[in-house]
Design a protein around this motif. Structure first.
Motif, mmCIF file in Angstrom:
data_model
loop_
_atom_site.group_PDB
_atom_site.id
_atom_site.type_symbol
_atom_site.label_atom_id
_atom_site.label_comp_id
_atom_site.label_asym_id
_atom_site.label_seq_id
_atom_site.Cartn_x
_atom_site.Cartn_y
_atom_site.Cartn_z
ATOM 1 N N ASP A 42 0.790 -1.244 -0.009
ATOM 2 C CA ASP A 42 0.177 -0.041 0.108
ATOM 3 C C ASP A 42 0.680 1.347 -0.004
ATOM 4 O O ASP A 42 0.595 2.152 -0.926
ATOM 5 N N ALA A 43 2.247 1.283 0.887
ATOM 6 C CA ALA A 43 2.910 2.250 0.611
ATOM 7 C C ALA A 43 3.591 2.240 -0.372
ATOM 8 O O ALA A 43 4.115 3.440 -1.084
ATOM 9 N N TYR A 44 3.980 1.403 -1.088
ATOM 10 C CA TYR A 44 4.867 1.183 -2.451
ATOM 11 C C TYR A 44 4.000 1.822 -3.435
ATOM 12 O O TYR A 44 4.697 2.701 -4.262
ATOM 13 N N MET A 45 2.502 1.830 -3.447
ATOM 14 C CA MET A 45 1.829 2.438 -4.394
ATOM 15 C C MET A 45 1.478 3.884 -4.233
ATOM 16 O O MET A 45 1.152 4.630 -5.099
ATOM 17 N N GLN A 46 2.135 4.439 -3.213
ATOM 18 C CA GLN A 46 2.036 5.908 -3.078
ATOM 19 C C GLN A 46 3.020 6.824 -3.939
ATOM 20 O O GLN A 46 2.596 7.914 -4.298
ATOM 21 N N GLY A 47 3.852 5.976 -4.612
ATOM 22 C CA GLY A 47 4.728 6.435 -5.868
ATOM 23 C C GLY A 47 4.074 6.625 -6.995
ATOM 24 O O GLY A 47 4.362 7.357 -7.999
ATOM 25 N N TYR A 48 3.030 6.231 -7.126
ATOM 26 C CA TYR A 48 2.018 6.414 -8.413
ATOM 27 C C TYR A 48 0.839 7.136 -8.166
ATOM 28 O O TYR A 48 0.430 7.375 -7.252
ATOM 29 N N TRP A 49 0.531 7.652 -9.326
ATOM 30 C CA TRP A 49 -0.683 8.352 -9.383
ATOM 31 C C TRP A 49 -2.032 7.611 -9.050
ATOM 32 O O TRP A 49 -2.328 6.596 -9.868
ATOM 33 N N THR A 69 -3.730 -2.023 -10.414
ATOM 34 C CA THR A 69 -2.514 -2.186 -10.285
ATOM 35 C C THR A 69 -1.883 -2.724 -8.749
ATOM 36 O O THR A 69 -1.383 -3.794 -8.665
ATOM 37 N N LEU A 70 -2.590 -2.084 -7.741
ATOM 38 C CA LEU A 70 -2.318 -2.577 -6.474
ATOM 39 C C LEU A 70 -2.846 -4.089 -6.212
ATOM 40 O O LEU A 70 -2.217 -5.098 -5.874
ATOM 41 N N ALA A 71 -4.030 -4.430 -6.700
ATOM 42 C CA ALA A 71 -4.679 -5.830 -6.632
ATOM 43 C C ALA A 71 -3.366 -6.668 -7.390
ATOM 44 O O ALA A 71 -3.363 -7.717 -6.824
ATOM 45 N N ALA A 72 -3.115 -6.228 -8.542
ATOM 46 C CA ALA A 72 -2.186 -7.209 -9.185
ATOM 47 C C ALA A 72 -0.800 -7.334 -8.201
ATOM 48 O O ALA A 72 -0.426 -8.442 -8.429
ATOM 49 N N TYR A 73 -0.203 -6.372 -7.707
ATOM 50 C CA TYR A 73 0.962 -6.627 -6.967
ATOM 51 C C TYR A 73 0.462 -7.431 -5.839
ATOM 52 O O TYR A 73 1.247 -8.267 -5.557
ATOM 53 N N LYS A 74 -0.392 -7.313 -5.180
ATOM 54 C CA LYS A 74 -1.062 -8.360 -4.129
ATOM 55 C C LYS A 74 -1.343 -9.648 -4.212
ATOM 56 O O LYS A 74 -0.848 -10.551 -3.498
ATOM 57 N N ARG A 75 -1.637 -9.866 -5.670
ATOM 58 C CA ARG A 75 -1.943 -11.240 -6.282
ATOM 59 C C ARG A 75 -0.320 -11.783 -6.421
ATOM 60 O O ARG A 75 -0.264 -12.966 -6.248
ATOM 61 N N ASN A 76 0.284 -11.257 -7.028
ATOM 62 C CA ASN A 76 1.664 -11.582 -7.675
ATOM 63 C C ASN A 76 2.673 -11.574 -6.500
ATOM 64 O O ASN A 76 3.753 -12.660 -6.630
ATOM 65 N N TYR A 77 2.577 -10.969 -5.362
ATOM 66 C CA TYR A 77 3.449 -10.832 -4.412
ATOM 67 C C TYR A 77 2.859 -11.132 -3.034
ATOM 68 O O TYR A 77 2.857 -9.933 -2.254
ATOM 69 N N PRO A 78 2.193 -12.163 -2.598
ATOM 70 C CA PRO A 78 1.356 -12.363 -1.511
ATOM 71 C C PRO A 78 2.174 -12.406 -0.202
ATOM 72 O O PRO A 78 1.268 -12.161 1.040
ATOM 73 N N ASP A 79 3.338 -12.502 0.022
ATOM 74 C CA ASP A 79 3.824 -12.497 1.053
ATOM 75 C C ASP A 79 5.475 -11.867 0.914
ATOM 76 O O ASP A 79 5.905 -11.545 -0.180
ATOM 77 N N LYS A 80 6.154 -12.122 2.051
ATOM 78 C CA LYS A 80 7.442 -11.478 2.376
ATOM 79 C C LYS A 80 8.506 -12.502 1.280
ATOM 80 O O LYS A 80 9.439 -11.618 0.858
ATOM 81 N N ALA A 81 8.395 -13.536 1.156
ATOM 82 C CA ALA A 81 9.177 -14.640 0.379
ATOM 83 C C ALA A 81 8.965 -14.235 -0.881
ATOM 84 O O ALA A 81 10.078 -14.058 -1.622
ATOM 85 N N THR A 82 8.046 -13.777 -1.465
ATOM 86 C CA THR A 82 7.889 -13.554 -3.062
ATOM 87 C C THR A 82 8.333 -12.146 -3.047
ATOM 88 O O THR A 82 8.675 -11.807 -4.312
ATOM 89 N N LEU A 83 8.206 -11.251 -1.923
ATOM 90 C CA LEU A 83 8.232 -9.781 -2.413
ATOM 91 C C LEU A 83 10.081 -9.827 -2.531
ATOM 92 O O LEU A 83 10.603 -9.032 -3.091
#
Length: 140
Positions: A42-49, A69-83
């Motif tokens: 959520d904080a990462y997305m603050q860089g986007y319009w 875009t936020l929803a896609a990030y959360k789907r593709n990176y669901p946890d700290k290991a994938t992040l």
């Protein structure tokens, strides 16, 4: 009078030095990197319009809108290991106007099992007195 004039000039020089757009733009990416590495998308997305016209292009997909875009990030990176741990390397920030810039660079994720990376080109615009990413083209 000369002393006052000199003080004013020094103040203006100090103000201009602290208001360099390229530094402000680089700071947006640094804040995104830090948010990602905390696991805070959520904080990462603050860089986007935050607008439905914000565009994200990656692979063969065109994604429109901040929420999507936020929803896609959360789907593709669901946890700290994938992040993993994100590192941006800015190669160039080219000012296109007083209110727009193109940023070109590399991204690198470091995870336990792999180390994916790629390149990005961003259109960053000053909207409502904030620099935000309005178009992101990222590839592997």
């Amino acid at each position: 009078m000369i002393k006052k004039g000199l003080s004013l000039i020094l103040l203006l020089v100090a103000f201009s030095a602290s208001a360099v757009p390229t530094d402000d733009i680089a700071q947006v990416l640094k804040a995104q990197e830090a948010a990602w590495n905390r696991g805070d998308l959520d904080a990462y997305m603050q860089g986007y319009w935050n607008n439905e016209k914000m565009r994200f292009v990656s692979g063969d997909k065109f994604r429109y809108g901040w929420e999507e875009t936020l929803a896609a990030y959360k789907r593709n990176y669901p946890d700290k290991a994938t992040l993993g741990t994100l590192k941006f390397t800015i190669k160039e920030i080219k000012m296109l106007s007083n209110y727009g810039a193109m940023v070109v660079g590399r991204w690198q994720l470091t995870r336990a099992k792999d180390k994916p990376g790629g390149v990005f080109t961003l259109l960053v615009e000053k909207i409502d007195d904030r620099w935000v990413i309005t178009h992101d083209h990222t590839s592997d």
